[in-house]
Design an enzyme around this catalytic site. Structure first.
Site, mmCIF file in Angstrom:
data_model
loop_
_atom_site.group_PDB
_atom_site.id
_atom_site.type_symbol
_atom_site.label_atom_id
_atom_site.label_comp_id
_atom_site.label_asym_id
_atom_site.label_seq_id
_atom_site.Cartn_x
_atom_site.Cartn_y
_atom_site.Cartn_z
ATOM 1 N N HIS A 272 0.858 -1.329 0.078
ATOM 2 C CA HIS A 272 0.088 0.098 0.101
ATOM 3 C C HIS A 272 0.889 1.357 -0.040
ATOM 4 C CE1 HIS A 272 -3.496 -2.574 2.154
ATOM 5 N NE2 HIS A 272 -3.343 -2.397 0.562
ATOM 6 N N GLU A 293 -0.240 -1.294 25.568
ATOM 7 C CA GLU A 293 -0.063 -0.458 26.895
ATOM 8 C C GLU A 293 -1.334 0.360 27.079
ATOM 9 O OE1 GLU A 293 4.679 0.360 26.703
ATOM 10 O OE2 GLU A 293 3.395 2.019 26.141
ATOM 11 N N ALA A 294 -2.023 0.268 26.050
ATOM 12 C CA ALA A 294 -3.364 1.227 26.141
ATOM 13 C C ALA A 294 -4.436 0.220 26.508
ATOM 14 C CB ALA A 294 -3.723 1.896 24.823
ATOM 15 N N GLY A 295 -4.291 -0.995 26.549
ATOM 16 C CA GLY A 295 -5.120 -2.134 27.074
ATOM 17 C C GLY A 295 -5.980 -2.719 25.917
ATOM 18 N N PHE A 297 -6.194 -5.706 23.245
ATOM 19 C CA PHE A 297 -5.522 -7.252 23.362
ATOM 20 C C PHE A 297 -4.643 -7.376 21.813
ATOM 21 C CE2 PHE A 297 -9.590 -7.133 25.562
ATOM 22 C CZ PHE A 297 -9.374 -7.645 26.619
ATOM 23 N N VAL A 298 -3.594 -7.230 22.313
ATOM 24 C CA VAL A 298 -2.400 -7.523 21.249
ATOM 25 C C VAL A 298 -1.809 -8.705 21.234
ATOM 26 C CG1 VAL A 298 -0.521 -6.413 20.028
ATOM 27 C CG2 VAL A 298 -2.071 -4.869 21.270
ATOM 28 N N PRO A 299 -1.899 -9.657 20.034
ATOM 29 C CA PRO A 299 -1.186 -11.053 20.305
ATOM 30 C C PRO A 299 0.341 -11.001 20.183
ATOM 31 C CG PRO A 299 -2.211 -10.561 18.065
ATOM 32 C CD PRO A 299 -2.446 -9.476 18.925
ATOM 33 N N SER A 301 1.971 -12.395 17.998
ATOM 34 C CA SER A 301 2.236 -12.356 16.343
ATOM 35 C C SER A 301 0.939 -12.615 15.432
ATOM 36 C CB SER A 301 3.152 -13.484 16.214
ATOM 37 O OG SER A 301 2.469 -14.775 16.427
#
Ligand code: ACO
Ligand code: LMR
Length: 604
Positions: A272, A293-295, A297-299, A301
């Site tokens: 892109h 950090e902001a809460g 849900f980050v996996p 990978s």
């Protein structure tokens, strides 16, 4: 706006992209939408008025227009513009639609609109409170309600990805390909999507993540959201700010793709235009850390994303935030479909009783219905119910032109043919074929030329000059036997009726000023019966609210002469029957009535 689209949303599709439109209609049929999601097509270079599409096993016609303005005027309820113009035209199409107004969202598919123009366009839309999706996008979907063009892929893929009915996830991605991939992952690990938007891959897109997530926050069907960002840009930080400010409270699962970039020594430009980091904060890795950090849900990978979705979904289900979703009944599009050869928009004989423009014959046929031939003509020729003054006028015309004695060209021919032993129908068509620009068939021409002169504000003298240059006698002027001294009482009758019943007779008023000039030259150059009918029909249609374009189309398609054809058929048949009753022998024209001037042919 709480929801981007509903089950009633209708779009104007800019560009006759038939396969994309067919996909939308297949989707509509599958989810049992009441109305097709495409209300009109803008096809600037197309000569046709509609395009045929399948709607399940049947076919429907979608009107096509040359301009967005015409499409919007005809389908004002369609408040989504699907702008499938090329990158050269997409900017102008969007700006024109924004100026027209009445669109709540505009989706732009083109990739590569110049960035300066894209920024201007996006800002203009934002100021007008119009949601722009794209540029460079496959669009958006509200499963079970409205789907743009090709998003979600084939109908089989859509059903497999649970995009045929409302789920509980709000999905926002940049990429269209990954949107489809994620839809499938969400279907496998959760219960599908409530609303999904691929915002587009260009550096400057209209609606950004935060715009869509704030709307989804308000949408009661969305229980949690998934944000799939990309390396490049800082839009994800706006979402972080909104969470911090308490503007977004629903759980968000987030991932930024492009973490591989850190393994390269120099900056990486992904597919892109916007997917390239210009600063550390724009890298995928930095954004993933900040979002966690902001809460959100980050996996770990991208590979861990499906499990993260499952985890959040199961948790919300256990907490009772998400309930069970009932699987709706669906239609199945037939795999083999055949396009129909003929189209009929005036009558229908498939039910117990045939209808004329929706009216059963029994509701019009007998005297107690209060309906006459004028009503039948208005239904079958114009697909409208005309008011009584107009249907009475139509009947007056038909009765007025039914016959004008045996000497007129058409009746003469019908009589000669009957006397040659031909049948009623053969003799009738001989008479009918005589109708033309000099005899009975000057009605369309009269309407056309007098309307032209009036529209262009020509004085009678200028009009006469114009016609002289054209080299044609003015249709509707002149008569072999009628003149100022021997007025045509049929014309007087029609004029009298119009004066008493028409709301306005402006074209007739103009024609009478022309007649003053022509009769001052020669007293038989009166406004004749053909001219009076053609001109008054235009006045009638104007009073009935037809546009000038519609009236011009009636004229050019020969509608007006048809009134003479219908009326005079009655007289021709009368003359044919008369001949048969009288058992008249074959006719031979008296040789004494022919000037013979035959020379011996020269040898070449
Ligand atoms: N516009 C301008 N000049 C005309 C017109 C006209 N519509 N009709 C006749 N003229 C002129 C001719 O140019 C000619 O002029 P000139 O003497 O200076 O040479 C003169 O009038 C006589 O011309 P003719 O063709 O001999 O006129 P005639 O009276 O025989 O024709 C006709 C009658 C055929 C109806 C003719 O007026 C005409 O063609 N009109 C236009 C077509 C029309 O309206 N037909 C419908 C008639 S009503 C019916 O059929 C139900
Ligand atoms: C007609 O109605 O047939 C006439 O106006 C034409 C004619 O020659 O009388």
């Amino acid at each position: 706006m709480e929801k981007l689209y509903t089950k009633d949303t209708q779009a104007i599709f800019w560009n006759n992209n038939t396969s994309a439109i067919q996909r939308m209609l297949d989707y509509d049929y599958t989810i049992k939408r009441k109305k097709p999601s495409v209300a009109a097509i803008v096809a600037p270079t197309s000569g046709s008025k509609f395009e045929k599409f399948f709607y399940g096993p049947d076919e429907i016609m979608i009107p096509t227009f040359k301009t967005t303005a015409a499409a919007k005027a005809a389908q004002p309820q369609a408040d989504v513009l699907l702008n499938f113009a090329s990158f050269r035209t997409a900017y102008d199409v969007t700006m024109e639609a924004l100026d027209l107004g009445g669109f709540s969202s505009i989706m732009i598919t083109a990739e590569g609109i110049p960035e300066r123009l894209a920024r201007k366009m996006n800002e203009y839309a934002r100021n007008k409170n119009v949601t722009v999706i794209g540029p460079a996008t496959v669009g958006a979907i509200a499963p079970g309600a409205f789907k743009i063009a090709n998003i979600g892929g084939t109908i089989e893929n859509i059903v497999q990805s649970k995009l045929h009915r409302t789920g509980s996830c709000g999905l926002v991605t940049r990429s269209g390909g990954l949107f489809n991939e994620l839809s499938n992952i969400i279907a496998i690990n959760a219960d599908g999507i409530a609303e999904g938007v691929a915002i587009g891959g260009d550096r400057f897109v209209g609606s950004v993540f935060i715009d869509n997530l704030l709307r989804m926050e308000k949408n009661p069907e969305v229980k949690y959201m998934i944000l799939l960002g990309e390396v490049g840009g800082t839009e994800e930080y706006k979402v972080i700010e909104a969470i911090k400010a308490g503007k977004i409270t629903k759980p968000i699962i987030a991932w930024c793709i492009g973490t591989i970039a850190k393994h390269f020594s120099s900056g990486v430009q992904f597919g892109h235009a916007g997917a390239s980091a210009n600063a550390d904060a724009e890298t995928a890795a930095a954004k993933n850390i900040a979002m966690a950090e902001a809460g959100m849900f980050v996996p770990e990978s991208f590979n861990a994303l499906p499990n993260k979705i499952k985890e959040v979904y199961e948790k919300l289900k256990a907490e009772g935030v998400i309930g069970e979703i009932a699987e709706p009944d669906m239609n199945v599009c037939p795999s083999v479909r055949k396009s129909k050869e003929f189209i009929c928009t005036i009558s229908d004989d498939r039910g117990d009783e045939a209808t004329y423009a929706g009216f059963p014959i029994s509701s019009l046929a007998t005297p107690d219905t209060g309906k006459g031939i004028g009503d039948v003509v208005s239904l079958l020729w114009f697909k409208k119910q005309y008011p009584k003054w107009a249907t009475d006028f139509i009947e007056t015309v038909i009765k007025t032109v039914a016959d004008h004695g045996p000497a007129v060209s058409g009746a003469h021919n019908a009589k000669v043919t009957a006397r040659a032993g031909k049948s009623v129908v053969e003799s009738l068509v001989t008479g009918l074929l005589t109708i033309g620009p000099r005899f009975g068939g000057a009605i369309d021409g009269a309407a056309e030329y007098f309307k032209y002169a009036d529209d262009n504000k020509l004085t009678p003298a200028e009009f006469l000059n114009h016609m002289k240059k054209e080299g044609v006698p003015i249709p509707g002027i002149g008569h072999r036997i009628k003149s100022l001294k021997n007025p045509d009482l049929r014309v007087e009758g029609l004029k009298k009726y119009a004066a008493a019943h028409f709301p306005s007779t402006s074209l007739l008023d103009y024609a009478l000023t022309v007649e003053q000039l022509t009769t001052s030259k020669k007293e038989n150059l009166i406004l004749n019966v053909d001219g009076t009918i053609g001109i008054l029909m235009v006045d009638m249609w104007r009073a009935l609210g037809y546009s000038e374009e519609e009236i011009n189309e009636f004229i050019s398609s020969g509608t007006l002469n048809a009134f003479f054809i219908v009326g005079r058929s009655i007289g021709f048949i009368g003359h044919v029957l008369d001949e048969k009753r009288l058992q008249m022998p074959m006719y031979r024209h008296p040789m004494t009535d022919i000037l013979y001037d035959v020379q011996e042919a020269e040898k070449i």
